[in-house]
Write a protein that holds these residues in place. Structure first.
Motif, PDB file in Angstrom:
ATOM      1  N   SER A 420       0.848  -1.194   0.000  1.00  0.00           N
ATOM      2  CA  SER A 420       0.000   0.000   0.000  1.00  0.00           C
ATOM      3  C   SER A 420       0.886   1.247   0.000  1.00  0.00           C
ATOM      4  O   SER A 420       2.068   1.177   0.331  1.00  0.00           O
ATOM      5  N   ILE A 421       0.279   2.391  -0.365  1.00  0.00           N
ATOM      6  CA  ILE A 421       1.039   3.648  -0.400  1.00  0.00           C
ATOM      7  C   ILE A 421       1.595   3.959   0.985  1.00  0.00           C
ATOM      8  O   ILE A 421       2.759   4.340   1.142  1.00  0.00           O
ATOM      9  N   GLN A 422       0.756   3.840   2.015  1.00  0.00           N
ATOM     10  CA  GLN A 422       1.177   4.149   3.379  1.00  0.00           C
ATOM     11  C   GLN A 422       2.322   3.230   3.821  1.00  0.00           C
ATOM     12  O   GLN A 422       3.260   3.654   4.504  1.00  0.00           O
ATOM     13  N   GLN A 423       2.224   1.956   3.420  1.00  0.00           N
ATOM     14  CA  GLN A 423       3.262   1.002   3.794  1.00  0.00           C
ATOM     15  C   GLN A 423       4.580   1.333   3.104  1.00  0.00           C
ATOM     16  O   GLN A 423       5.653   1.196   3.683  1.00  0.00           O
ATOM     17  N   LEU A 424       4.489   1.779   1.853  1.00  0.00           N
ATOM     18  CA  LEU A 424       5.693   2.220   1.139  1.00  0.00           C
ATOM     19  C   LEU A 424       6.365   3.375   1.880  1.00  0.00           C
ATOM     20  O   LEU A 424       7.578   3.425   2.032  1.00  0.00           O
ATOM     21  N   LEU A 425       5.543   4.324   2.323  1.00  0.00           N
ATOM     22  CA  LEU A 425       6.051   5.511   3.007  1.00  0.00           C
ATOM     23  C   LEU A 425       6.735   5.136   4.313  1.00  0.00           C
ATOM     24  O   LEU A 425       7.829   5.606   4.626  1.00  0.00           O
ATOM     25  N   LEU A 426       6.085   4.257   5.092  1.00  0.00           N
ATOM     26  CA  LEU A 426       6.587   3.936   6.423  1.00  0.00           C
ATOM     27  C   LEU A 426       7.771   2.976   6.392  1.00  0.00           C
ATOM     28  O   LEU A 426       8.724   3.134   7.140  1.00  0.00           O
ATOM     29  N   ASP A 427       7.689   1.977   5.531  1.00  0.00           N
ATOM     30  CA  ASP A 427       8.660   0.881   5.602  1.00  0.00           C
ATOM     31  C   ASP A 427       9.737   0.901   4.528  1.00  0.00           C
ATOM     32  O   ASP A 427      10.824   0.359   4.739  1.00  0.00           O
ATOM     33  N   HIS A 428       9.456   1.466   3.364  1.00  0.00           N
ATOM     34  CA  HIS A 428      10.359   1.269   2.230  1.00  0.00           C
ATOM     35  C   HIS A 428      11.069   2.530   1.753  1.00  0.00           C
ATOM     36  O   HIS A 428      12.046   2.425   1.010  1.00  0.00           O
ATOM     37  N   VAL A 429      10.589   3.724   2.129  1.00  0.00           N
ATOM     38  CA  VAL A 429      11.307   4.945   1.728  1.00  0.00           C
ATOM     39  C   VAL A 429      12.572   5.055   2.570  1.00  0.00           C
ATOM     40  O   VAL A 429      12.516   5.080   3.799  1.00  0.00           O
ATOM     41  N   GLU A 430      13.717   5.100   1.909  1.00  0.00           N
ATOM     42  CA  GLU A 430      14.998   5.154   2.624  1.00  0.00           C
ATOM     43  C   GLU A 430      15.583   6.558   2.651  1.00  0.00           C
ATOM     44  O   GLU A 430      16.067   7.019   3.673  1.00  0.00           O
ATOM     45  N   VAL A 431      15.540   7.241   1.510  1.00  0.00           N
ATOM     46  CA  VAL A 431      16.127   8.585   1.414  1.00  0.00           C
ATOM     47  C   VAL A 431      15.224   9.473   0.572  1.00  0.00           C
ATOM     48  O   VAL A 431      14.701   9.039  -0.460  1.00  0.00           O
ATOM     49  N   VAL A 432      15.038  10.716   1.039  1.00  0.00           N
ATOM     50  CA  VAL A 432      14.322  11.742   0.268  1.00  0.00           C
ATOM     51  C   VAL A 432      15.238  12.951   0.152  1.00  0.00           C
ATOM     52  O   VAL A 432      15.751  13.441   1.160  1.00  0.00           O
ATOM     53  N   THR A 433      15.480  13.415  -1.068  1.00  0.00           N
ATOM     54  CA  THR A 433      16.292  14.618  -1.254  1.00  0.00           C
ATOM     55  C   THR A 433      15.398  15.779  -1.664  1.00  0.00           C
ATOM     56  O   THR A 433      14.449  15.602  -2.422  1.00  0.00           O
ATOM     57  N   VAL A 434      15.706  16.954  -1.120  1.00  0.00           N
ATOM     58  CA  VAL A 434      14.929  18.155  -1.434  1.00  0.00           C
ATOM     59  C   VAL A 434      15.861  19.245  -1.928  1.00  0.00           C
ATOM     60  O   VAL A 434      17.046  19.284  -1.589  1.00  0.00           O
ATOM     61  N   GLN A 435      15.312  20.144  -2.739  1.00  0.00           N
ATOM     62  CA  GLN A 435      16.068  21.295  -3.211  1.00  0.00           C
ATOM     63  C   GLN A 435      15.988  22.404  -2.166  1.00  0.00           C
ATOM     64  O   GLN A 435      15.239  22.309  -1.188  1.00  0.00           O
ATOM     65  N   LYS A 436      16.744  23.478  -2.379  1.00  0.00           N
ATOM     66  CA  LYS A 436      16.736  24.588  -1.427  1.00  0.00           C
ATOM     67  C   LYS A 436      15.391  25.309  -1.394  1.00  0.00           C
ATOM     68  O   LYS A 436      15.077  26.004  -0.438  1.00  0.00           O
ATOM     69  N   ASP A 437      14.579  25.131  -2.468  1.00  0.00           N
ATOM     70  CA  ASP A 437      13.237  25.712  -2.455  1.00  0.00           C
ATOM     71  C   ASP A 437      12.219  24.753  -1.828  1.00  0.00           C
ATOM     72  O   ASP A 437      11.019  24.967  -1.917  1.00  0.00           O
ATOM     73  N   LYS A 438      12.737  23.649  -1.203  1.00  0.00           N
ATOM     74  CA  LYS A 438      11.953  22.692  -0.410  1.00  0.00           C
ATOM     75  C   LYS A 438      11.121  21.722  -1.252  1.00  0.00           C
ATOM     76  O   LYS A 438      10.269  21.012  -0.712  1.00  0.00           O
ATOM     77  N   LYS A 439      11.354  21.685  -2.572  1.00  0.00           N
ATOM     78  CA  LYS A 439      10.647  20.734  -3.421  1.00  0.00           C
ATOM     79  C   LYS A 439      11.424  19.421  -3.474  1.00  0.00           C
ATOM     80  O   LYS A 439      12.653  19.416  -3.538  1.00  0.00           O
ATOM     81  N   ILE A 440      10.687  18.307  -3.462  1.00  0.00           N
ATOM     82  CA  ILE A 440      11.323  16.994  -3.518  1.00  0.00           C
ATOM     83  C   ILE A 440      11.870  16.740  -4.918  1.00  0.00           C
ATOM     84  O   ILE A 440      11.167  16.905  -5.905  1.00  0.00           O
ATOM     85  N   ASP A 441      13.149  16.339  -5.006  1.00  0.00           N
ATOM     86  CA  ASP A 441      13.722  16.015  -6.308  1.00  0.00           C
ATOM     87  C   ASP A 441      14.305  14.608  -6.345  1.00  0.00           C
ATOM     88  O   ASP A 441      14.852  14.175  -7.361  1.00  0.00           O
TER      89      ASP A 441
END
Length: 456
Positions: A420-441
């Motif tokens: 599920s989407i929620q399960q992906l978010l909680l268990d499988h997302v390892e790294v999120v990178t953001v730009q200086k304008d705070k947008k996810i890239d």
């Protein structure tokens, strides 16, 4: 023409102290008189002598170390360079080593003081004397404050709301004192919180420094013991002031009892699924969760932020970032174009690796044949051939198997689609990178090297 430098510094902007420009004028005049040269100026404004991280001082150090030719450095006083004796002596030694003569206009060296030993002794004496003067000044100030405390005089420069300073004494400000007294009366009824109390005082015509009362004004006034005559004397300790209190001790203590009874520890129960997963775009540290209270909207705001002090810092809204990530994950799961694009990329990598493996196997076979040929030609013995082949096989067995890694990634990717989407978010997302304008890239899932945020 002789090379001449000057250095001037002030720690604070104060019209009663010798300013940078005043020091420069004195130095400039003396240099023209001695050398007929205008010095190369190095100037630090608003920088403490105990702080080594001064831009102009750093440039001066570089300039001094750049040569060994004879030069001169003019200063108004030695303590403009450093406040600490040891650092000042190290600077004198550096200048002596690089043939730079220090000339202090206010503290000239005695005649014949050309040796390093005499300069060092003279500077030590100057700093010992300056240190004694500073200690004497500090002691005199403390003695003066202690005397004022013993007389019950107010010893702070900050005059609290409700009082005013007249000829060195604090007395009640009639209108403000009425507001303070009314505030404690209303709060003692136990019918008012801070917000409602601020509104009530404003409604009755009371103002705080010509502005309507705010919640933090109420908190500050209720917290101050000075209103019943007790002064918090800092390092000197509390004492009873010789001025007229606005309220009684019993009124103050009743207010404190009500505050204590209403003091509920606020616990942040919110979950932060991206804790230590978002990378700071400035320093690379993983962001930590935090919360702030927005008084204008009377609600808590949740963020992920960088905790590194040296970093410019970034605060990203927890709710906005999490919602943005959910959209990316939903697109990843639902859109075959993205999903198939990643599978195609991994498959392409596998094909390239298989090709490289074949080339590697051919090269290894050739190497083994060369070892055997050396034995056949009598260059090496049978035992040496066995050892070489054994070492060669052992080195090859230690090499990583990238093809297996790609197959594992592919299996994991196929399995992720079932989550599920929620399960992906909680268990499988390892790294999120953001730009200086705070947008996810960038979004990287566990076990996958591909950025699922990139559209294929």
């Amino acid at each position: 023409m002789e090379q001449v430098y000057s250095y001037d510094r002030t720690s604070v902007w104060d019209t009663q102290k010798v300013s940078n420009d005043a020091q420069w004028e004195i130095i400039r005049s003396r240099s023209l008189e001695d050398t007929e040269c205008i010095p190369q100026r190095f100037s630090d404004r608003g920088k403490s002598g105990g702080n080594d991280d001064r831009p102009a001082l750093k440039k001066l150090f570089i300039e001094i170390r750049s040569s060994y030719i004879k030069r001169k450095l003019y200063v108004w006083r030695y303590d403009r360079i450093f406040r600490e004796t040891q650092k000042a002596l190290e600077f004198v030694e550096l200048c002596h080593k690089h043939n730079v003569e220090i000339i202090s206009i206010s503290e000239p060296l005695p005649e014949g003081s050309s040796s390093l030993a005499l300069k060092t002794m003279f500077v030590q004496l100057l700093f010992i004397n300056a240190s004694m003067q500073r200690e004497t000044i500090i002691e005199n100030i403390r003695n003066g404050l202690a005397y004022k405390r013993s007389n019950g005089d107010y010893i702070s420069s900050a005059i609290p709301f409700g009082y005013q300073l007249i000829e060195g004494k604090i007395i009640q400000n009639e209108q403000e004192a009425k507001a303070v007294k009314r505030l404690f009366e209303l709060y003692a009824s136990d019918d008012y919180g801070y917000k409602r109390l601020a509104d009530k005082l404003t409604e009755e015509g009371y103002l705080f420094n010509d502005h309507p009362f705010k919640v933090h004004n109420i908190w500050n006034i209720l917290d101050k013991s000075i209103y019943y005559g007790i002064v918090k004397g800092g390092t000197f300790g509390e004492y009873k002031g010789n001025f007229e209190p606005i309220i009684s001790e019993s009124e103050f203590k009743k207010a404190q009892a009500i505050r204590e009874s209403r003091n509920v520890t606020k616990v942040n129960r919110r979950e932060y699924p991206l804790r230590k997963k978002i990378i700071c775009p400035y320093c690379g540290r993983r962001l930590s969760p935090t919360q702030r209270w927005n008084y204008s909207k009377t609600k808590r705001l949740h963020y992920y932020h960088c905790t590194k002090r040296e970093c410019p810092g970034i605060y990203v809204s927890a709710t906005k970032t999490e919602n943005m990530l959910l959209k990316i994950l939903k697109r990843f799961v639902n859109e075959d174009v993205i999903y198939q694009g990643i599978i195609t990329e991994i498959d392409s990598q596998m094909k390239q690796l298989i090709k490289k493996e074949k080339q590697k196997d051919q090269k290894n076979a050739q190497s083994r044949r060369e070892i055997v040929k050396q034995f056949e030609d009598g260059i090496i013995t049978l035992d040496e051939m066995k050892d070489l082949l054994s070492s060669f096989d052992e080195s090859q067995s230690k090499q990583p198997i990238p093809i297996e890694n790609c197959r594992t990634q592919l299996d994991q990717l196929l399995e992720l689609r079932k989550q599920s989407i929620q399960q992906l978010l909680l268990d499988h997302v390892e790294v999120v990178t953001v730009q200086k304008d705070k947008k996810i890239d960038g979004v990287f899932l566990q076990g996958l090297s591909e950025n699922i945020c990139i559209k294929k």
